[in-house]
Design a protein around this motif. Structure first.
Motif, mmCIF file in Angstrom:
data_model
loop_
_atom_site.group_PDB
_atom_site.id
_atom_site.type_symbol
_atom_site.label_atom_id
_atom_site.label_comp_id
_atom_site.label_asym_id
_atom_site.label_seq_id
_atom_site.Cartn_x
_atom_site.Cartn_y
_atom_site.Cartn_z
ATOM 1 N N TRP A 1 -9.915 -10.658 1.874
ATOM 2 C CA TRP A 1 -10.784 -9.516 2.137
ATOM 3 C C TRP A 1 -9.970 -8.305 2.560
ATOM 4 O O TRP A 1 -10.217 -7.180 2.125
ATOM 5 C CB TRP A 1 -11.799 -9.871 3.220
ATOM 6 C CG TRP A 1 -12.863 -8.837 3.387
ATOM 7 C CD1 TRP A 1 -14.062 -8.775 2.754
ATOM 8 C CD2 TRP A 1 -12.803 -7.670 4.218
ATOM 9 N NE1 TRP A 1 -14.755 -7.651 3.142
ATOM 10 C CE2 TRP A 1 -14.006 -6.958 4.036
ATOM 11 C CE3 TRP A 1 -11.856 -7.168 5.105
ATOM 12 C CZ2 TRP A 1 -14.286 -5.775 4.700
ATOM 13 C CZ3 TRP A 1 -12.124 -5.977 5.769
ATOM 14 C CH2 TRP A 1 -13.326 -5.298 5.567
ATOM 15 N N THR A 2 -8.982 -8.488 3.459
ATOM 16 C CA THR A 2 -8.220 -7.341 3.948
ATOM 17 C C THR A 2 -7.350 -6.726 2.849
ATOM 18 O O THR A 2 -7.154 -5.507 2.825
ATOM 19 C CB THR A 2 -7.342 -7.727 5.144
ATOM 20 O OG1 THR A 2 -6.635 -8.932 4.847
ATOM 21 C CG2 THR A 2 -8.159 -7.906 6.400
ATOM 22 N N TRP A 3 -6.836 -7.550 1.946
ATOM 23 C CA TRP A 3 -6.074 -6.983 0.822
ATOM 24 C C TRP A 3 -6.949 -6.032 0.016
ATOM 25 O O TRP A 3 -6.570 -4.907 -0.300
ATOM 26 C CB TRP A 3 -5.528 -8.093 -0.082
ATOM 27 C CG TRP A 3 -4.244 -8.686 0.384
ATOM 28 C CD1 TRP A 3 -4.080 -9.851 1.074
ATOM 29 C CD2 TRP A 3 -2.931 -8.148 0.208
ATOM 30 N NE1 TRP A 3 -2.744 -10.064 1.328
ATOM 31 C CE2 TRP A 3 -2.020 -9.052 0.810
ATOM 32 C CE3 TRP A 3 -2.437 -6.992 -0.402
ATOM 33 C CZ2 TRP A 3 -0.649 -8.833 0.817
ATOM 34 C CZ3 TRP A 3 -1.059 -6.775 -0.395
ATOM 35 C CH2 TRP A 3 -0.181 -7.688 0.210
ATOM 36 N N ARG A 4 -8.152 -6.507 -0.342
ATOM 37 C CA ARG A 4 -9.047 -5.658 -1.131
ATOM 38 C C ARG A 4 -9.442 -4.413 -0.356
ATOM 39 O O ARG A 4 -9.466 -3.309 -0.886
ATOM 40 C CB ARG A 4 -10.315 -6.431 -1.511
ATOM 41 C CG ARG A 4 -10.093 -7.465 -2.578
ATOM 42 C CD ARG A 4 -11.374 -8.117 -2.993
ATOM 43 N NE ARG A 4 -12.172 -7.210 -3.807
ATOM 44 C CZ ARG A 4 -13.196 -7.602 -4.513
ATOM 45 N NH1 ARG A 4 -13.564 -8.862 -4.485
ATOM 46 N NH2 ARG A 4 -13.884 -6.753 -5.230
ATOM 47 N N VAL B 1 0.844 -1.203 0.000
ATOM 48 C CA VAL B 1 0.000 0.000 0.000
ATOM 49 C C VAL B 1 0.879 1.253 0.000
ATOM 50 O O VAL B 1 0.520 2.269 -0.586
ATOM 51 C CB VAL B 1 -0.966 -0.003 1.209
ATOM 52 C CG1 VAL B 1 -1.828 1.246 1.211
ATOM 53 C CG2 VAL B 1 -1.857 -1.236 1.174
ATOM 54 N N LEU B 2 2.056 1.168 0.636
ATOM 55 C CA LEU B 2 3.004 2.281 0.563
ATOM 56 C C LEU B 2 3.413 2.530 -0.881
ATOM 57 O O LEU B 2 3.436 3.666 -1.345
ATOM 58 C CB LEU B 2 4.240 1.971 1.410
ATOM 59 C CG LEU B 2 5.442 2.903 1.228
ATOM 60 C CD1 LEU B 2 5.107 4.321 1.694
ATOM 61 C CD2 LEU B 2 6.666 2.376 1.963
ATOM 62 N N ALA C 1 -7.916 -9.479 -5.778
ATOM 63 C CA ALA C 1 -7.759 -8.274 -4.953
ATOM 64 C C ALA C 1 -8.313 -7.046 -5.670
ATOM 65 O O ALA C 1 -8.847 -6.136 -5.034
ATOM 66 C CB ALA C 1 -6.287 -8.063 -4.603
ATOM 67 N N LEU C 2 -8.184 -7.022 -6.999
ATOM 68 C CA LEU C 2 -8.687 -5.887 -7.763
ATOM 69 C C LEU C 2 -10.160 -6.039 -8.111
ATOM 70 O O LEU C 2 -10.779 -5.103 -8.619
ATOM 71 C CB LEU C 2 -7.885 -5.729 -9.063
ATOM 72 C CG LEU C 2 -6.408 -5.353 -8.906
ATOM 73 C CD1 LEU C 2 -5.731 -5.302 -10.274
ATOM 74 C CD2 LEU C 2 -6.271 -4.013 -8.203
ATOM 75 N N GLY C 3 -10.706 -7.233 -7.896
ATOM 76 C CA GLY C 3 -12.102 -7.460 -8.248
ATOM 77 C C GLY C 3 -12.311 -7.506 -9.752
ATOM 78 O O GLY C 3 -13.309 -7.007 -10.268
ATOM 79 N N ALA D 1 -4.665 2.848 6.075
ATOM 80 C CA ALA D 1 -5.463 1.923 5.263
ATOM 81 C C ALA D 1 -5.358 0.489 5.787
ATOM 82 O O ALA D 1 -6.363 -0.224 5.896
ATOM 83 C CB ALA D 1 -5.019 1.987 3.796
ATOM 84 N N VAL D 2 -4.161 0.069 6.112
ATOM 85 C CA VAL D 2 -3.976 -1.307 6.585
ATOM 86 C C VAL D 2 -4.628 -1.478 7.955
ATOM 87 O O VAL D 2 -5.334 -2.461 8.204
ATOM 88 C CB VAL D 2 -2.472 -1.661 6.646
ATOM 89 C CG1 VAL D 2 -2.255 -2.985 7.340
ATOM 90 C CG2 VAL D 2 -1.890 -1.695 5.245
#
Lengths: 152, 229
Positions: free
Chosen positions: A58-61, A24-25, A126-128, A37-38
Motif C-alpha cells: 500500500w505504501t509503495w502505491r 521516488v527520488l 504498485a502501478l495498479g 511523498a514517502v
C-alpha cells in the motif's frame, strides 16, 4: 480511527523506506518531493489502522501516487535535481535527468524494477496494472533510457 | 560510467534521510476534491433537482400517458449485469459475448468471460495463461466457428513471451496452441485457413505471424516496419 500498530508500519519503513525514498527520488527527480511523498504515505498508513492488509504494498502505491500529484502541481516550475542537503554521484544525477524525459508510467516501471528491486509482479501491483502492461512499460522505458544515455 | 545497471548502483549509494520522526509527527492530508469535481457535483445536483421539479409539475398537470400501440415486438433487453474487474477486450460469436480480463493482482494470467447476450449473465469463466496488454493497442481475441482465439503474453524467468491460445466453445476450456517467441502479442484475427497474430518484439519492429490453426506452426513471419514508441 485507531492507528495501526506503529511497530508494523515502522517495520515496513525500516525495511523498505530507504529503497522507497531513492525510488521516488529517481521518479520525481526532486529529493524534497521524495521525502514528502514517502513521509505522507507512511503517515497515511499509520492513520488507516487495521484497514491495511499489506502496508508494504500500500505504501509503495501511495508514495508514487502522492509524488505524481506533487509533480503535476509543480509542472510549470521545473526543479533542479540536485539539492544542497543530498549528495548524489554524477552518474546518478545523469540517470535521474534522463528518467525525467520518460513518460510517467515508463519511468515508474523502470524505477520500481531497477531502483527498488521489485519483481515485475510487484511493479504491476504498485502501478495498479497487469504484469503484461508493466513489462511493456519496462521494455519501452529501458530502451528509451539507453538512447538518452547513449548506451549500446 | 555509461551502463544502466552501474547508474542504478550509483543511485543506491545516495543516502536517504530518516523520515520516521516526520512520519510520526505528521497529520496526513485528507484532501478536498479538486475544484472541477466540486463544480461537477454541484451541476449534477442541480440537474437532478430540475428533473425532479419537472416530474412534479407533470404530475400536477395530469398529462395524459402515451397511448400509442406498440407495432413491433420488443427487442431483447439485458436484465442482468456482471462486474468483470480488469476487462480490456470484447468480441461476439458462437452465440455469446466474450470478454477478456487481466489479472488485477499483478499476475500475468487472464480470464475470458463468456456472457449470455440476452440475460447478461456469465455462462463460463475460462482461465487463460496469457492475455494481450492494452498498451499495445490490440484486443487479442477473435471468434471463429468452433474456436475462440486469444493472443497473449506469459511471464517467465527470462521475461516471458507471446503465445496463441484456443478456447473450445463446446467445453469452455483453453489450451496453448503456439509459442510465438519473445515479445508481446497484440492482436489476433482468425479465418478457417489461418490465424494471424501481431507480435511486438523486444527492441525491434512488430511482426505479423501466420499460424496454422490445426498444428500451431508458424507458417510465415512478415515484418511490418512499425515500431511501438
Amino acid at each position: 480511527m485507531r492507528r495501526a500498530p506503529a511497530s508494523a508500519v515502522e517495520r515496513v519503513y525500516r525495511e523498505q523506506g530507504d529503497r522507497m525514498w531513492r525510488a521516488v527520488l529517481a521518479f520525481s527527480g526532486d529529493p524534497d518531493v521524495a521525502s514528502d511523498a514517502v513521509a505522507e504515505a507512511f503517515a497515511q498508513a499509520l492513520r488507516r489502522g487495521d484497514a491495511l492488509r499489506d502496508p508494504g504494498r500500500w505504501t509503495w502505491r501511495a508514495a508514487f501516487r502522492i509524488a505524481r500529484g506533487e509533480l503535476k502541481a509543480r509542472r510549470h516550475r521545473p526543479v533542479p535535481i540536485r539539492a544542497p542537503h543530498v549528495e548524489m554521484p554524477e552518474p546518478a544525477v545523469e540517470l535521474v535527468r534522463a528518467l525525467r524525459q520518460l513518460p510517467a508510467r515508463q519511468r515508474a516501471a523502470v524505477v520500481l524494477h531497477h531502483a527498488a528491486d521489485l519483481p515485475v509482479r510487484e511493479v504491476a501491483a504498485a502501478l495498479g496494472t497487469s504484469a503484461a502492461a508493466a513489462r511493456m512499460s519496462l521494455t519501452r522505458g529501458r530502451r528509451r533510457l539507453r538512447q538518452l544515455l547513449k548506451e549500446d | 560510467m555509461n551502463d544502466l545497471h552501474g547508474r542504478f548502483r550509483a543511485l543506491r549509494a545516495v543516502r536517504a534521510p530518516d523520515l520516521w520522526p516526520d512520519i510520526e509527527g505528521r497529520t496526513p492530508a485528507r484532501g478536498r476534491p479538486p475544484v472541477v469535481a466540486r463544480w461537477l457535483a454541484a451541476a449534477a445536483a442541480l440537474a437532478l433537482a430540475a428533473g425532479g421539479l419537472a416530474l412534479a409539475i407533470r404530475a400536477f398537470r395530469g398529462d395524459a400517458p402515451d397511448t400509442r400501440a406498440a407495432s413491433a415486438p420488443p427487442r431483447p433487453v439485458v436484465v442482468g449485469t456482471t462486474a468483470i474487474p480488469g476487462a480490456y477486450a470484447v468480441v461476439s460469436g458462437e452465440g455469446s459475448v466474450w470478454v477478456g480480463a487481466v489479472a488485477t493482482d499483478g499476475g500475468c494470467e487472464g480470464t475470458i468471460h463468456r456472457i449470455d447476450p440476452v440475460t447478461g449473465q456469465t455462462i463460463a469463466t475460462i482461465p487463460v495463461e496469457g492475455i494481450a496488454s492494452w498498451e499495445v493497442g490490440g484486443g487479442g481475441i477473435d471468434v471463429e466457428p468452433g474456436a475462440v482465439w486469444v493472443a497473449g503474453d506469459v511471464c517467465g524467468p527470462g521475461g516471458g513471451g507471446a503465445i496463441l491460445q484456443r478456447i473450445d466453445p463446446a467445453a469452455n476450456e483453453s489450451e496453448v496452441v503456439a509459442d510465438l517467441g519473445a515479445g508481446f502479442a497484440a492482436d489476433v484475427d482468425a479465418t478457417a485457413e489461418a490465424v494471424w497474430v501481431t507480435v511486438f518484439r523486444d527492441r525491434s519492429e512488430a511482426e505479423l505471424l501466420r499460424v496454422d490453426p490445426e498444428t500451431g506452426a508458424i507458417e510465415a513471419t512478415i515484418p511490418t516496419g512499425s515500431q511501438y514508441t
